[in-house]
Design an enzyme around this catalytic site. Structure first.
Site, PDB file in Angstrom:
ATOM      1  N   ARG A 214       3.049  47.113 -48.737  1.00 40.40           N
ATOM      2  CA  ARG A 214       3.225  48.304 -49.243  1.00 40.40           C
ATOM      3  C   ARG A 214       4.645  48.857 -49.231  1.00 40.40           C
ATOM      4  O   ARG A 214       5.454  49.470 -49.940  1.00 40.40           O
ATOM      5  CB  ARG A 214       2.464  49.418 -48.550  1.00 40.40           C
ATOM      6  CG  ARG A 214       2.610  50.922 -48.841  1.00 40.40           C
ATOM      7  CD  ARG A 214       1.958  52.100 -48.118  1.00 40.40           C
ATOM      8  NE  ARG A 214       0.514  51.813 -48.532  1.00 40.40           N
ATOM      9  CZ  ARG A 214      -0.406  51.267 -47.816  1.00 40.40           C
ATOM     10  NH1 ARG A 214      -0.213  50.573 -46.393  1.00 40.40           N
ATOM     11  NH2 ARG A 214      -1.780  51.207 -48.132  1.00 40.40           N
ATOM     12  N   GLN A 215       5.493  48.656 -47.984  1.00 42.87           N
ATOM     13  CA  GLN A 215       6.741  49.201 -47.595  1.00 42.87           C
ATOM     14  C   GLN A 215       7.755  47.992 -48.100  1.00 42.87           C
ATOM     15  O   GLN A 215       8.169  47.360 -47.475  1.00 42.87           O
ATOM     16  CB  GLN A 215       7.011  49.370 -46.104  1.00 42.87           C
ATOM     17  CG  GLN A 215       8.172  50.300 -45.788  1.00 42.87           C
ATOM     18  CD  GLN A 215       8.055  51.550 -45.980  1.00 42.87           C
ATOM     19  OE1 GLN A 215       7.096  52.292 -45.898  1.00 42.87           O
ATOM     20  NE2 GLN A 215       9.061  52.339 -46.190  1.00 42.87           N
TER      21      GLN A 215
ATOM     22  N   ASP B 193      -4.914  43.127 -18.249  1.00 45.02           N
ATOM     23  CA  ASP B 193      -4.005  44.073 -18.734  1.00 45.02           C
ATOM     24  C   ASP B 193      -3.952  44.015 -20.315  1.00 45.02           C
ATOM     25  O   ASP B 193      -2.862  44.607 -20.682  1.00 45.02           O
ATOM     26  CB  ASP B 193      -2.416  43.259 -18.217  1.00 45.02           C
ATOM     27  CG  ASP B 193      -2.336  41.984 -18.347  1.00 45.02           C
ATOM     28  OD1 ASP B 193      -2.944  41.473 -19.270  1.00 45.02           O
ATOM     29  OD2 ASP B 193      -1.530  41.435 -18.066  1.00 45.02           O
ATOM     30  N   GLY B 194      -4.616  43.527 -20.907  1.00 43.74           N
ATOM     31  CA  GLY B 194      -4.634  43.687 -22.398  1.00 43.74           C
ATOM     32  C   GLY B 194      -4.089  42.486 -23.165  1.00 43.74           C
ATOM     33  O   GLY B 194      -4.035  42.337 -24.392  1.00 43.74           O
ATOM     34  N   GLU B 195      -3.426  41.466 -22.270  1.00 45.02           N
ATOM     35  CA  GLU B 195      -2.593  40.423 -22.934  1.00 45.02           C
ATOM     36  C   GLU B 195      -3.745  39.573 -23.850  1.00 45.02           C
ATOM     37  O   GLU B 195      -4.924  39.440 -23.101  1.00 45.02           O
ATOM     38  CB  GLU B 195      -2.046  39.664 -22.064  1.00 45.02           C
ATOM     39  CG  GLU B 195      -0.534  40.529 -21.692  1.00 45.02           C
ATOM     40  CD  GLU B 195       0.344  39.679 -20.777  1.00 45.02           C
ATOM     41  OE1 GLU B 195       0.245  38.393 -20.449  1.00 45.02           O
ATOM     42  OE2 GLU B 195       1.565  40.284 -20.490  1.00 45.02           O
TER      43      GLU B 195
ATOM     44  N   ASP C  78     -10.329  47.735 -60.077  1.00 47.63           N
ATOM     45  CA  ASP C  78      -9.111  48.022 -59.390  1.00 47.63           C
ATOM     46  C   ASP C  78      -8.985  46.787 -58.265  1.00 47.63           C
ATOM     47  O   ASP C  78      -9.691  46.100 -57.879  1.00 47.63           O
ATOM     48  CB  ASP C  78      -8.880  49.186 -58.515  1.00 47.63           C
ATOM     49  CG  ASP C  78      -7.569  49.607 -58.349  1.00 47.63           C
ATOM     50  OD1 ASP C  78      -6.585  49.011 -58.507  1.00 47.63           O
ATOM     51  OD2 ASP C  78      -7.397  50.964 -57.966  1.00 47.63           O
TER      52      ASP C  78
ATOM     53  N   HIS D  20       3.533  45.124 -55.731  1.00 50.66           N
ATOM     54  CA  HIS D  20       4.678  46.311 -56.025  1.00 50.66           C
ATOM     55  C   HIS D  20       5.733  45.813 -56.962  1.00 50.66           C
ATOM     56  O   HIS D  20       5.793  45.462 -57.885  1.00 50.66           O
ATOM     57  CB  HIS D  20       4.942  46.933 -54.674  1.00 50.66           C
ATOM     58  CG  HIS D  20       3.636  48.034 -54.239  1.00 50.66           C
ATOM     59  ND1 HIS D  20       3.315  49.135 -55.081  1.00 50.66           N
ATOM     60  CD2 HIS D  20       3.025  47.698 -53.109  1.00 50.66           C
ATOM     61  CE1 HIS D  20       2.148  49.433 -54.238  1.00 50.66           C
ATOM     62  NE2 HIS D  20       1.936  48.699 -53.058  1.00 50.66           N
TER      63      HIS D  20
ATOM     64  N   ARG E 164       0.813  60.068 -59.108  1.00 45.98           N
ATOM     65  CA  ARG E 164       0.428  60.413 -57.435  1.00 45.98           C
ATOM     66  C   ARG E 164       1.077  61.385 -56.993  1.00 45.98           C
ATOM     67  O   ARG E 164       2.390  61.575 -57.260  1.00 45.98           O
ATOM     68  CB  ARG E 164       0.548  59.141 -56.713  1.00 45.98           C
ATOM     69  CG  ARG E 164       0.264  59.094 -55.298  1.00 45.98           C
ATOM     70  CD  ARG E 164       0.356  57.875 -54.515  1.00 45.98           C
ATOM     71  NE  ARG E 164      -0.538  56.693 -55.040  1.00 45.98           N
ATOM     72  CZ  ARG E 164      -1.883  56.593 -54.688  1.00 45.98           C
ATOM     73  NH1 ARG E 164      -2.288  57.798 -53.507  1.00 45.98           N
ATOM     74  NH2 ARG E 164      -2.860  55.703 -54.901  1.00 45.98           N
TER      75      ARG E 164
ATOM     76  N   LYS F 221      -2.244  57.239 -63.904  1.00 47.43           N
ATOM     77  CA  LYS F 221      -2.291  57.937 -62.514  1.00 47.43           C
ATOM     78  C   LYS F 221      -0.645  58.450 -62.251  1.00 47.43           C
ATOM     79  O   LYS F 221       0.168  58.114 -62.516  1.00 47.43           O
ATOM     80  CB  LYS F 221      -2.561  56.836 -61.556  1.00 47.43           C
ATOM     81  CG  LYS F 221      -2.704  57.392 -60.132  1.00 47.43           C
ATOM     82  CD  LYS F 221      -3.265  56.228 -59.213  1.00 47.43           C
ATOM     83  CE  LYS F 221      -2.328  54.999 -59.177  1.00 47.43           C
ATOM     84  NZ  LYS F 221      -2.728  53.916 -58.062  1.00 47.43           N
TER      85      LYS F 221
END
Length: 294
Positions: free
Chosen positions: A93-94, A35-37, A217, A128, A192, A190
């Site tokens: 990132r967030q 079942d994917g577990e 980088d 960040h 973006r 840069k």
């Protein structure tokens, strides 16, 4: 002696780490039920041990639950301490809510990791707007720096380099690498315009026409910044650059496109990739040995 336990896909790095630090290498068994577990079993005895789970968190979602289950099992089975060794740390990132309703995933992810592990060690996380990992993580979190290893590789492999940073954020560590190599450096600007569209502003490169450009980088994800910088360098009459990155994610065709514009593209082994040329295992092993001694 510390016990090194690799999650699937991290076996080679874990072996290098165990060898570099003189640690014991153990085994984790994982599979999926129909079942994917997830099924997770710690084959090695962890009772009373300092256990280090090795799991680079590039593309983390498919295997993340197995990692959390493994950490929980180690604690339940009596491990003295459970550490996450993740050469690449995801979900940085967030770091704020850009539009209403968004999940601030960096904070949510940090809470999940902090609730499952006693310590965290990673390399050059993309912070960040966070000044340090302690602003996110509720457990001791060590952010190691690969700059000396990158400098060592450049000094050995690239004659007469010009170290080039892709943006203003890279200024400090690009300067440090250049100083260690004994080479000049410049930093690009840069702008973006989206996830895959960037504009690069160059300083005057006329004094460095006899140098081999080295684009440096911390991460290549879409690779668009490095790709555009490499393209523009050749338009300015410089030879194809050597590209050196800490974390080579190289989504989609990024690596192929960057390779067409470069003399060579290399990365550390924080993310398993054909470009890996710089190993982080000794750097991380030295930190774990310090903890062992303490």
């Amino acid at each position: 002696m510390r016990l090194i336990l690799p999650l699937p896909g991290n076996e080679a790095f874990a072996e290098r780490l165990a060898e570099a630090g003189g640690f014991e290498l153990g085994q984790v068994e994982t599979r999926h039920f129909p079942d994917g577990e997830s099924y997770v079993r710690l084959v090695s005895d962890v009772a009373g041990r300092h256990v280090d789970f090795v799991c680079s968190l590039a593309r983390p979602d498919p295997g993340f639950l197995s990692l959390i289950f493994a950490a929980d099992a180690a604690r339940d089975l009596g491990a003295a301490e459970v550490t996450l060794v993740t050469p690449y740390l995801a979900y940085m990132r967030q770091d704020r809510r850009f539009i209403p309703g968004e999940a601030v995933t960096s904070r949510a992810f940090a809470r999940l990791i902090s609730g499952s592990f006693d310590r965290l060690v990673t390399v050059d996380p993309h912070l960040h707007r966070y000044s340090e990992l302690a602003a996110l993580y509720a457990i001791p979190a060590s952010a190691l720096h690969a700059a000396p290893l990158l400098a060592e590789w450049i000094a050995a492999e690239v004659p007469h380099p010009l170290i080039i940073g892709p943006d203003e954020e890279s200024e400090q560590w690009v300067r440090a690498v250049a100083a260690a190599v004994g080479a000049p450096h410049v930093v690009l600007r840069k702008i973006r315009h989206g996830d895959r569209e960037v504009e690069i502003v160059f300083p005057d490169l006329a004094p460095w026409q006899d140098r081999r450009p080295v684009l440096l980088d911390d991460i290549a994800s879409s690779g668009q910044t490095l790709i555009e910088a490499a393209r523009q360098l050749q338009l300015r009459g410089l030879p194809p650059p050597v590209c050196v990155v800490v974390h080579g994610i190289f989504a989609g065709e990024a690596f192929a496109e960057l390779s067409r514009l470069s003399e060579r593209v290399v990365s550390s082994d924080s993310v398993t990739h054909a470009s890996n040329a710089i190993t982080l295992a000794p750097l991380i092993a030295a930190t774990l040995q310090t903890w062992e001694a303490g």
